[in-house]
Design an enzyme around this catalytic site. Structure first.
Site, mmCIF file in Angstrom:
data_model
loop_
_atom_site.group_PDB
_atom_site.id
_atom_site.type_symbol
_atom_site.label_atom_id
_atom_site.label_comp_id
_atom_site.label_asym_id
_atom_site.label_seq_id
_atom_site.Cartn_x
_atom_site.Cartn_y
_atom_site.Cartn_z
ATOM 1 N N HIS A 64 0.859 -1.182 0.000
ATOM 2 C CA HIS A 64 0.000 0.000 0.000
ATOM 3 C C HIS A 64 0.891 1.225 0.000
ATOM 4 C CE1 HIS A 64 0.885 -0.461 4.278
ATOM 5 N NE2 HIS A 64 0.346 0.719 4.538
ATOM 6 N N HIS A 66 1.218 3.965 1.986
ATOM 7 C CA HIS A 66 1.754 4.692 3.135
ATOM 8 C C HIS A 66 3.271 4.847 2.966
ATOM 9 C CE1 HIS A 66 -1.515 4.369 6.473
ATOM 10 N NE2 HIS A 66 -1.371 5.612 6.095
ATOM 11 N N ASP A 68 5.877 4.665 4.822
ATOM 12 C CA ASP A 68 6.845 3.711 5.371
ATOM 13 C C ASP A 68 6.913 2.424 4.548
ATOM 14 O OD1 ASP A 68 4.213 3.426 6.440
ATOM 15 O OD2 ASP A 68 4.924 2.101 8.017
ATOM 16 N N HIS A 69 6.096 2.341 3.489
ATOM 17 C CA HIS A 69 6.138 1.185 2.599
ATOM 18 C C HIS A 69 6.577 1.542 1.186
ATOM 19 C CE1 HIS A 69 3.917 -1.586 5.375
ATOM 20 N NE2 HIS A 69 3.642 -0.411 5.920
ATOM 21 N N HIS A 153 -7.239 -1.740 6.842
ATOM 22 C CA HIS A 153 -6.246 -0.750 7.279
ATOM 23 C C HIS A 153 -6.776 0.671 7.030
ATOM 24 C CE1 HIS A 153 -2.408 0.798 8.450
ATOM 25 N NE2 HIS A 153 -2.064 1.209 7.240
ATOM 26 N N ASP A 176 -0.204 -4.049 6.422
ATOM 27 C CA ASP A 176 -0.718 -3.373 7.612
ATOM 28 C C ASP A 176 -2.204 -3.694 7.728
ATOM 29 O OD1 ASP A 176 1.778 -2.302 7.651
ATOM 30 O OD2 ASP A 176 1.133 -0.206 7.758
#
Length: 299
Positions: A64, A66, A68-69, A153, A176
Site C-alpha cells: 500500500h 503509506h 513507510d512502505h 487498514h 498493515d
C-alpha cells in the site's frame, strides 16, 4: 532449494530515531527470483548489505502507499539504475503506484536526462514497468504465483496482504491490518506468515512522545494488530512459522524481544521469530520444513 526471507526494515511507521531500525521492507528469495516486498526508507542499503546486486533487481511488490512502505521505491529504482541496471524491472502495486513513479521520474528529470546524455545510460523510464493490482491473482509466471487479499487498514482502502507460492513453498505477508479473520484462510498452510504487531504498553509511550498523540492512538487501534492478534491468525491458519514484523514500537528501549514473545504466546505456540533489520529466515524444500533463522530473533 531453500527459500529465504530477509527482514530488511522491521519497524512500523516512517519516523527514524538514533540507532533505531528502518521502516518496512523485505527481501524474498523464492524459486530463483529476487523479490522485494515494500520499500521503506533504507531499502537500498538493506538490499546491498543482504548481498543483492541492485542492477539485477527483478520483482518489486508494494502492499500500500503509506510512506513507510513506498518512500524509497523511486530511490531504489534510481540507485539501481546508477549502479548499472539495464533491464526491465517490474513493480506491482495498488492503484496509484504508477502516479507515484511518474511523479518521481518527473522530479528527477534533470538528473535522468543529464545522465542519459553524459553517461550513456538507457532511459530509466523505459526500464520500469508498473503493474497495478487489486484483490485476486497478481502474477503467475514460471511456477511463481502471487495473489492479493484486501485487508483492513483504514483509512487506506487499497492495502493488500500478499501470498507467494512456488512448488511446495508458501509465504504470506499480512501488510498493515487490524485483526482480519479472512487472512487466516488466505495464509492457510503457509511455511511462513509475516504479520505486523503492536504492544499495548509501547503504544501508550509512543503516543506520549509524538505530536497529535490522541489521533495517532486512534489510528493505531483501529488500523493495526496487537501481537496476540497475529498469533490468532497464525494458529487458525496452521502456518509453519510466525514472523512478527512492522513492529510498533520497534525503537522503545524499554521493550525487549521477551515482551513480544510473552504477548504472542497467549495465542501462538509454534515457531516464532521477532524481526530485526537484516534478519535472515530460511525455509526448506518440504512445505512444513522450516529451518531456524540464520541469526537471533528466535523464540
Amino acid at each position: 532449494m531453500t527459500a529465504q526471507l530477509v527482514t530488511l526494515g522491521s519497524k512500523g511507521g516512517p519516523a527514524i530515531r538514533p540507532s533505531g531500525p528502518s521502516p518496512t521492507s523485505s527481501l524474498l528469495r523464492l524459486g530463483g527470483r529476487t523479490i522485494v516486498v515494500d520499500c521503506g526508507l533504507g531499502v537500498s542499503r538493506g538490499l546491498v548489505e543482504a548481498g543483492v546486486n541492485l542492477k539485477e533487481l527483478d520483482l518489486i511488490f508494494i502492499t500500500h502507499l503509506h510512506s513507510d512502505h513506498v518512500l524509497e521505491l523511486g530511490g531504489l529504482l534510481h540507485t539501481a539504475w546508477t549502479t548499472g541496471l539495464d533491464r526491465e524491472v517490474r513493480v506491482f502495486g495498488p492503484p496509484g503506484t504508477g502516479h507515484y513513479w511518474s511523479r518521481f521520474a518527473q522530479a528527477l528529470e534533470f538528473d535522468i536526462e543529464i545522465r542519459i546524455a553524459d553517461e550513456g545510460r538507457p532511459d530509466i523510464r523505459d526500464l520500469v514497468r508498473i503493474e497495478e493490482f487489486v484483490e485476486g491473482p497478481v502474477l503467475d509466471e514460471a511456477g511463481l504465483a502471487v495473489s492479493a487479499l484486501r485487508v483492513d487498514h483504514p483509512p487506506v482502502t487499497d492495502c493488500f496482504a500478499l501470498r507467494f507460492d512456488h512448488a511446495d513453498r508458501r509465504i504470506v505477508f499480512s501488510a498493515d491490518t487490524a485483526l482480519f479473520p479472512p487472512l487466516a484462510d488466505f495464509a492457510r498452510g503457509a511455511d511462513v506468515l509475516v504479520h505486523e504487531a503492536m504492544l499495548a504498553d509501547g503504544v501508550e509511550r509512543l503516543v506520549a512522545r509524538t505530536g497529535n498523540g490522541a489521533r495517532l492512538r486512534e489510528h493505531l487501534l483501529v488500523s493495526h494488530s496487537f501481537a496476540a492478534d497475529a498469533g490468532r491468525i497464525a494458529t487458525e491458519a496452521g502456518v509453519g512459522r510466525l514472523v512478527l514484523n512492522h513492529l510498533i514500537p520497534a525503537d522503545d528501549p524499554a521493550i525487549t524481544p521477551d515482551h513480544w514473545v510473552r504477548a504472542v504466546r497467549e495465542t501462538w505456540q509454534g515457531p516464532l521469530t521477532i524481526a530485526r533489520d537484516g534478519l535472515l529466515v530460511e525455509f526448506g524444500t518440504a512445505g512444513r520444513d522450516n529451518e531456524e533463522p540464520a541469526a537471533g530473533g528466535i523464540a
